[in-house]
Scaffold this motif. Structure first.
Motif, PDB file in Angstrom:
ATOM      1  N   ASP A  49      34.912 -10.643 -17.060  1.00 46.91           N
ATOM      2  CA  ASP A  49      35.397 -10.036 -18.301  1.00 46.91           C
ATOM      3  C   ASP A  49      36.042  -8.683 -18.008  1.00 46.91           C
ATOM      4  OD1 ASP A  49      34.459 -12.181 -19.709  1.00 46.91           O
ATOM      5  OD2 ASP A  49      32.619 -11.198 -20.369  1.00 46.91           O
ATOM      6  N   GLY A  50      37.272  -8.517 -18.452  1.00 42.48           N
ATOM      7  CA  GLY A  50      37.983  -7.258 -18.276  1.00 42.48           C
ATOM      8  C   GLY A  50      38.749  -7.146 -16.973  1.00 42.48           C
ATOM      9  N   VAL A  51      38.576  -8.080 -16.060  1.00 42.50           N
ATOM     10  CA  VAL A  51      39.307  -8.047 -14.792  1.00 42.50           C
ATOM     11  C   VAL A  51      40.732  -8.530 -15.056  1.00 42.50           C
ATOM     12  CG1 VAL A  51      39.457  -8.969 -12.450  1.00 42.50           C
ATOM     13  CG2 VAL A  51      37.228  -8.383 -13.409  1.00 42.50           C
ATOM     14  N   GLY A  52      41.711  -7.707 -14.744  1.00 47.76           N
ATOM     15  CA  GLY A  52      43.100  -8.046 -15.031  1.00 47.76           C
ATOM     16  C   GLY A  52      43.858  -8.661 -13.877  1.00 47.76           C
ATOM     17  N   LEU A  53      43.283  -8.591 -12.677  1.00 50.67           N
ATOM     18  CA  LEU A  53      43.954  -9.133 -11.500  1.00 50.67           C
ATOM     19  C   LEU A  53      42.905  -9.524 -10.474  1.00 50.67           C
ATOM     20  CD1 LEU A  53      46.353  -9.627  -9.500  1.00 50.67           C
ATOM     21  CD2 LEU A  53      46.261  -7.174  -8.998  1.00 50.67           C
ATOM     22  N   ILE A  54      43.023 -10.744  -9.962  1.00 53.08           N
ATOM     23  CA  ILE A  54      42.199 -11.186  -8.832  1.00 53.08           C
ATOM     24  C   ILE A  54      43.163 -11.550  -7.707  1.00 53.08           C
ATOM     25  CG2 ILE A  54      40.587 -12.894  -7.930  1.00 53.08           C
ATOM     26  CD1 ILE A  54      39.404 -13.134 -10.721  1.00 53.08           C
ATOM     27  N   ILE A  55      42.922 -10.963  -6.540  1.00 55.50           N
ATOM     28  CA  ILE A  55      43.732 -11.247  -5.364  1.00 55.50           C
ATOM     29  C   ILE A  55      42.903 -12.106  -4.421  1.00 55.50           C
ATOM     30  CG2 ILE A  55      44.997 -10.265  -3.412  1.00 55.50           C
ATOM     31  CD1 ILE A  55      45.196  -7.662  -5.114  1.00 55.50           C
ATOM     32  N   LEU A  56      43.406 -13.294  -4.117  1.00 53.97           N
ATOM     33  CA  LEU A  56      42.726 -14.206  -3.199  1.00 53.97           C
ATOM     34  C   LEU A  56      43.467 -14.220  -1.871  1.00 53.97           C
ATOM     35  CD1 LEU A  56      41.942 -17.195  -5.597  1.00 53.97           C
ATOM     36  CD2 LEU A  56      40.459 -15.302  -4.941  1.00 53.97           C
ATOM     37  N   ASP A  57      42.708 -14.116  -0.800  1.00 56.42           N
ATOM     38  CA  ASP A  57      43.279 -13.971   0.532  1.00 56.42           C
ATOM     39  C   ASP A  57      43.432 -15.303   1.254  1.00 56.42           C
ATOM     40  OD1 ASP A  57      44.170 -12.554   2.834  1.00 56.42           O
ATOM     41  OD2 ASP A  57      42.182 -12.810   3.713  1.00 56.42           O
ATOM     42  N   PHE A  58      44.596 -15.481   1.860  1.00 59.35           N
ATOM     43  CA  PHE A  58      44.872 -16.595   2.766  1.00 59.35           C
ATOM     44  C   PHE A  58      44.988 -15.987   4.166  1.00 59.35           C
ATOM     45  CE2 PHE A  58      46.160 -18.439  -1.198  1.00 59.35           C
ATOM     46  CZ  PHE A  58      45.979 -19.803  -1.058  1.00 59.35           C
ATOM     47  N   PRO A  59      43.892 -15.957   4.956  1.00 63.08           N
ATOM     48  CA  PRO A  59      43.957 -15.322   6.274  1.00 63.08           C
ATOM     49  C   PRO A  59      44.867 -16.065   7.249  1.00 63.08           C
ATOM     50  CG  PRO A  59      41.824 -16.362   5.963  1.00 63.08           C
ATOM     51  CD  PRO A  59      42.565 -16.477   4.659  1.00 63.08           C
ATOM     52  N   LYS A  60      44.963 -17.389   7.108  1.00 70.33           N
ATOM     53  CA  LYS A  60      45.855 -18.228   7.920  1.00 70.33           C
ATOM     54  C   LYS A  60      46.457 -19.273   6.983  1.00 70.33           C
ATOM     55  CE  LYS A  60      42.569 -19.690  10.604  1.00 70.33           C
ATOM     56  NZ  LYS A  60      41.805 -20.372  11.652  1.00 70.33           N
ATOM     57  N   PHE A  61      47.660 -19.714   7.282  1.00 69.04           N
ATOM     58  CA  PHE A  61      48.284 -20.703   6.398  1.00 69.04           C
ATOM     59  C   PHE A  61      47.554 -22.045   6.459  1.00 69.04           C
ATOM     60  CE2 PHE A  61      50.462 -21.867  10.279  1.00 69.04           C
ATOM     61  CZ  PHE A  61      50.659 -23.228  10.154  1.00 69.04           C
TER      62      PHE A  61
END
Length: 133
Positions: free
Chosen positions: A32-44
């Motif tokens: 709740d209230g989080v406007g952006l989540i960044i998910l990491d792709f360490p390798k393709f």
């Protein structure tokens, strides 16, 4: 690094940056209230962030910005979009143009996801039922 999104976010937007090893289901109501989540792709070749994105969108109902970062390639764009990503961080040349093309690349999809698009099977059934009626 080029960041591509529909509209820029104000700098005060609460942001979560998650490694692809994080169990996003444990976040629950803390989104709740989080406007952006960044998910990491360490390798393709590591696709765990695809699963994280679908869980966030389809099970947890996250509707704010979801960004793919790291080893994000042009070839992955149609699949990233289907999983719920709506912004991207990439250093690959031509990424913006490829993103525009990827949004309309497939007119029919086979796998159901939470993006609301009807699958080929659903379209066939709808057409068959319309003819039978």
């Amino acid at each position: 690094m080029e960041i591509l999104r529909e509209e820029p976010l104000p700098p005060e937007v609460p942001t979560l940056m998650l490694p692809n090893t994080e169990d996003v289901l444990k976040l629950g109501d803390r989104l709740d209230g989080v406007g952006l989540i960044i998910l990491d792709f360490p390798k393709f070749t590591d696709g765990r962030a695809y699963t994280q994105a679908r869980l966030l969108r389809e099970r947890l109902g996250y509707t704010a910005e979801l960004r793919a970062a790291g080893a994000v390639l042009i070839d992955q764009l149609p699949f990233l979009l289907r999983c719920g990503f709506d912004s991207f961080s990439s250093t690959q040349k031509g990424f913006g143009e490829a993103l525009a093309k990827a949004r309309t690349l497939f007119s029919v999809v086979y796998q159901p996801t939470g993006d609301g698009r009807a699958t080929a099977n659903q379209l066939r059934l709808k057409r068959r039922n319309a003819v039978a009626a």
